[in-house]
Scaffold this motif. Sequence first.
Motif: not given
Length: 122
Positions: A117-122
């Motif tokens: 998910e996008m949160a994994d990349w932040q």
Amino acid sequence: MRVLVLVKATEDSEKGFNPTPEAMAMMEEMGKFNDELVKAGIMKDGDGLKPSSEGKRVAFDGTSRTVLDGPFPHPRELVAGFWLWEVKDMDEAVSWVKRCPNPMPGPSEIEIRPFYEMADWQ
């Protein structure tokens, strides 16, 4: 949390679908389970896959591409079907899988894999 739920193939599933009364009863049970998933807002998509004998693989090596015809070896490493689910966490996904009717006539496995998910990349 989105998860991909993979129904692992077996020697039986690699033979293709044979509409015996037993197979049709198993499909009916799976249909009921799918209905429960939809009503609960869990299931976003899903389907069964034809045997690997009807599939292809494309092997990559640098700029080279090689097309490989099925069937592929090691049926238990292949995928026979899938669901895309939206669950609150992995525990909920496991709970639903435990309620699933056995998707195969004999021993089988279902694998649950979370999406990035996008949160994994932040």
